[in-house]
Design a protein around this motif. Structure first.
Motif, PDB file in Angstrom:
ATOM      1  N   LEU C  54      48.868  31.982  35.981  1.00 52.78           N
ATOM      2  CA  LEU C  54      48.718  31.748  37.418  1.00 52.78           C
ATOM      3  C   LEU C  54      47.751  32.763  38.017  1.00 52.78           C
ATOM      4  CD1 LEU C  54      49.408  30.471  40.111  1.00 52.78           C
ATOM      5  CD2 LEU C  54      51.541  31.768  40.138  1.00 52.78           C
ATOM      6  N   LEU C  55      47.941  34.012  37.652  1.00 49.37           N
ATOM      7  CA  LEU C  55      47.031  35.057  38.149  1.00 49.37           C
ATOM      8  C   LEU C  55      45.602  34.737  37.751  1.00 49.37           C
ATOM      9  CD1 LEU C  55      46.508  37.892  39.354  1.00 49.37           C
ATOM     10  CD2 LEU C  55      46.857  38.797  37.073  1.00 49.37           C
ATOM     11  N   PHE C  56      45.448  34.366  36.509  1.00 52.05           N
ATOM     12  CA  PHE C  56      44.109  34.079  36.003  1.00 52.05           C
ATOM     13  C   PHE C  56      43.468  32.892  36.740  1.00 52.05           C
ATOM     14  CE2 PHE C  56      41.290  31.965  32.960  1.00 52.05           C
ATOM     15  CZ  PHE C  56      40.372  32.990  32.778  1.00 52.05           C
ATOM     16  N   GLN C  57      44.258  31.858  36.920  1.00 44.86           N
ATOM     17  CA  GLN C  57      43.735  30.680  37.626  1.00 44.86           C
ATOM     18  C   GLN C  57      43.386  31.035  39.061  1.00 44.86           C
ATOM     19  OE1 GLN C  57      42.931  28.181  35.927  1.00 44.86           O
ATOM     20  NE2 GLN C  57      44.102  28.655  34.076  1.00 44.86           N
ATOM     21  N   CYS C  58      44.196  31.885  39.651  1.00 45.03           N
ATOM     22  CA  CYS C  58      43.915  32.326  41.016  1.00 45.03           C
ATOM     23  C   CYS C  58      42.563  33.005  41.079  1.00 45.03           C
ATOM     24  CB  CYS C  58      44.972  33.321  41.483  1.00 45.03           C
ATOM     25  SG  CYS C  58      46.440  32.549  42.134  1.00 45.03           S
ATOM     26  N   LEU C  59      42.363  33.882  40.130  1.00 44.08           N
ATOM     27  CA  LEU C  59      41.096  34.607  40.089  1.00 44.08           C
ATOM     28  C   LEU C  59      39.934  33.618  39.982  1.00 44.08           C
ATOM     29  CD1 LEU C  59      39.649  37.373  39.756  1.00 44.08           C
ATOM     30  CD2 LEU C  59      39.598  36.821  37.333  1.00 44.08           C
TER      31      LEU C  59
END
Lengths: 194, 194, 194, 194
Positions: C54-59
DNA sequence: AATGAATGAGGGTTCATTCAT
DNA sequence: AATGAATGAACCCTCATTCAT
C-alpha cells in the motif's frame, strides 16, 4: 562473625516483613527489600533460598513472635474479663500490622514451592496458635463469661477473622473499627446475656 | 470496546473468573485465560482493555449477577426463618466459587489503575449489596428472630465473612463447614435465645 | 461494479497518503487507514497485497501524479525566468504535503519486500522525474540564466532537497521558508551574477 | 541510571548506534542490539530507561562527539581555504556513518516521549552545532572566499544537507559523491568567482 | 466485494536469580 | 561474607493479516 550475620539477617527480616505487610507478594521487589535492609541484593540469597522462602520465613518469624507475645498476655493470672481488653489491644495492633502478610501467605501457600517439612511446620505453628487461643476462650466459657453455644475453637477463629473486618470496612467507606469497637462487638456477640 | 460476539465474551468471562478465583492475579497468565476460553490471546484484548480491566469486569459481572440472584432469594414473601436456609445455600455456593476472586479484588483494588468512575462503580455495587442484605437481616431483627445487640449492617458483614471461614479451616486442616454448618453456626450466634 | 471499485480504491489511497505523509510507516495503523477511508479493515486487502505494498502504491500514485503536474508547469512556452516562480510554488506545495511520504519510502525502500519489477518501476519513475526536471534546469543554463559550474542534474537534486530544509528549520526553531524564500535562495545560489 | 561498567555501556552504545544508523527505529530490535553488543537483553535496561531513551542517548552521544571533533578541525589557525578540505573529509566520514541515525531522530523526535529537559537539551545541542559551523563559514565570507549573497547560517544548513545527497544518489543509481566531490561542488556553488 | 472478529507471532520490558570479584 | 552487574525466561500487549459470513 556470627553476630554480624545475626544483624544482617535481622535487617533483612525487618525490611521484608515491612514490605510484605504493606503490599502484595508480587509487588514487593527483591531490590526494594535489599535497599530497605541496607544490604546488597545478592546478600539476601546468602540467608534465604528464594523470595518465596523469604516470605515463608517472615511468616514463621512473625507468627512465632506473635504467639509468644500472645501467650504472655493470655496466661496471666487475672481473670478472663480483666485480660480480654488487653488481648484485644494486642491482637488489634498485631493484625493491623501483619494481617496483609498473613493473608498473603494464606492465599499463596498452595502454590508455594516449599518442602513438606516446611509446610508441616507452618501448619503446626498455626495449629499451636489456634490451640493456645482456644484454651483462652475455653476459660471464658468455663468462667461463665462466654456463651457456650459455640465451641472455643470456633470463637478463636471468628476472633481472628474479626480483625480483618477493617479491610472490608475501609472498602465500604465505613469508619475503621478501633480495638475497643472490636471488643464491644465481641462482647455483644459472645458474652452471655445477663 | 464491546464488539459483537456475545459468546466469545462469555467464554472469556468464564475462563477468567475461573482462573482469578483459583489463584492470585499475578499468577494468572493471559495466555492461560485465552487457552481455557478456547480463543486466541489477542481476542481478549478485543473485549477488555487490559488484564486489570478484565479482572475488574469479572468482579462487576459476578457481583451483579450474585446480587440479582441474592435479591430474588431474600425478597420472597415467606417469613424470615423460612428463607434463611435458602439464603445460606445460595451464599455458600456463591462464595465457594467466587470468594477468592472477590478477596483478590479487595486486596488488589488499592493498586489497580482504574478510573475513578470504575472505582466508584465498584464501591456503589458493593454498597448496594450490603444495603440489600442489611435490609434482610433487619427483617430478622424486626421479626424478633435475631438478637438486636448488633446492627443489621454488622450482621451483614459478619455473614459475608463467615463464608470465608473455610479458607482458614482448610489451612488448619479442619473439615470444611457445609452450608448447613454455617446456618447452624449463624443460628447459634445470632438467633435470639428462647 | 467497476466504478464502485474505483471509488473505494480512491478513498483508500487518499486515506493512506494522508496518514503516511503525516507520520512514520510504523505509526500508521491499518485500522486507522480503513477508518479514515470509511471502509472495513479487510477491504484494503482486496486492493493491496500488504501494508508495504500500500505504501509503495501510494508513492507511485503520488509521484506519477506529481510528475504529470510538474511536467505541465515546466513545459510551458514561457521563458525559464517566467516559469521558475510557478515551479517553486508547485514544488513547495507538493513537498509540504508529501515530503514525509517520500522520505518514508526512501528510508524504507531497502527493506521493502517488493518484487524486483516493483523496485525497477520505482527507480524508473524517479529517474524520469529527475530527467524531466534536469531538462528544465538545462534550459535555464542554456538560456544563460543559471550558472554552468554545476550540471543541470546536480541542480535538480539540490532543488529537490531544498524543500526538505524546512524539516531542519522547524527543528532548529527557525521560521519556515516560504515558497518565495526558496525561490530567492535558489536565485542567490544558482543564478548567474550579472 | 549510570551503574558501573564503562565498557559494557560502550559496547551497547556502539551496537545501538550501528543499528539505528542502519535501519529505522522500529526495525531495530532490542534483542538485536543486545546480541551485537554481546550482552543480555536485560543488561541494556541497566543503562537505559527504554528503547527510545537509548536512541536519544545515542544521538546525544554522537552529536556531542561529532561537535567536539568538528570544533577541533575548524578552530585551527590555518586560513579558511586550507581548512576547508579537512572539514569536508571530517564531515563526510561522520555523515556517512551517522546521517541515518540523525535523520531517524529528526523524523522521530516529534513523537518521542521525552522529557522537556531532554528535548531542550537536544535542541540546544543542535543549535550549538549550527552556531559553531555558522561561525566557520562566516570566516569564509569575511575572508572573501565565500559569496555573501547567502548568510553563513544558510550555508551551514546546506552544508549539512549536502552530505545527505548520497542517499538520494544511491536511490537514483548515481555514483556516490566522494568527500572531494562534495568539496568541489561546494566550491562551485559558494566560492566567490574570481 | 466487503467486513471485522479472531488470531498469534513478535517485541519491549521486568525482575528473580546467579556469579565473578 | 557481601556485592550488584549481568542475565534471560517470562509476560503483557500490539497489530498486520486472515477468513467465515
Amino acid at each position: 562473625m556470627q553476630k554480624k550475620n545475626e544483624q544482617t539477617m535481622s535487617r533483612i527480616y525487618d525490611s521484608a516483613e515491612n514490605l510484605f505487610s504493606e503490599k502484595d507478594f508480587h509487588d514487593v521487589k527483591m531490590e526494594e527489600i535489599a535497599k530497605k535492609a541496607g544490604v546488597g541484593k545478592g546478600t539476601i540469597y546468602t540467608y534465604f533460598k528464594s523470595k518465596e522462602d523469604l516470605l515463608f520465613q517472615c511468616l514463621t518469624h512473625n507468627v512465632e513472635e506473635h504467639q509468644k507475645g500472645f501467650s504472655e498476655v493470655i496466661n496471666s493470672d487475672k481473670d478472663f474479663k480483666k485480660i480480654l481488653p488487653e488481648v484485644f489491644n494486642y491482637m488489634y495492633a498485631f493484625f493491623k500490622a501483619k494481617s496483609p502478610l498473613i493473608q498473603g501467605i494464606l492465599s499463596l501457600m498452595p502454590r508455594l514451592k516449599l518442602s513438606d517439612t516446611d509446610i508441616n511446620k507452618a501448619r503446626q505453628m498455626f495449629q499451636n496458635g489456634l490451640n493456645e487461643s482456644s484454651k483462652f476462650f475455653q476459660r471464658g466459657i468455663d468462667e461463665g463469661v462466654l456463651i457456650n453455644s459455640v465451641t472455643s475453637r470456633q470463637i478463636a477463629i471468628i476472633f481472628q477473622k474479626m480483625f480483618d473486618f477493617n479491610v472490608l470496612f475501609a472498602f465500604y467507606g465505613e469508619p475503621e473499627m478501633s480495638a475497643e469497637d472490636c471488643y464491644n462487638f465481641f462482647k455483644k456477640t459472645f458474652f452471655r446475656q445477663e
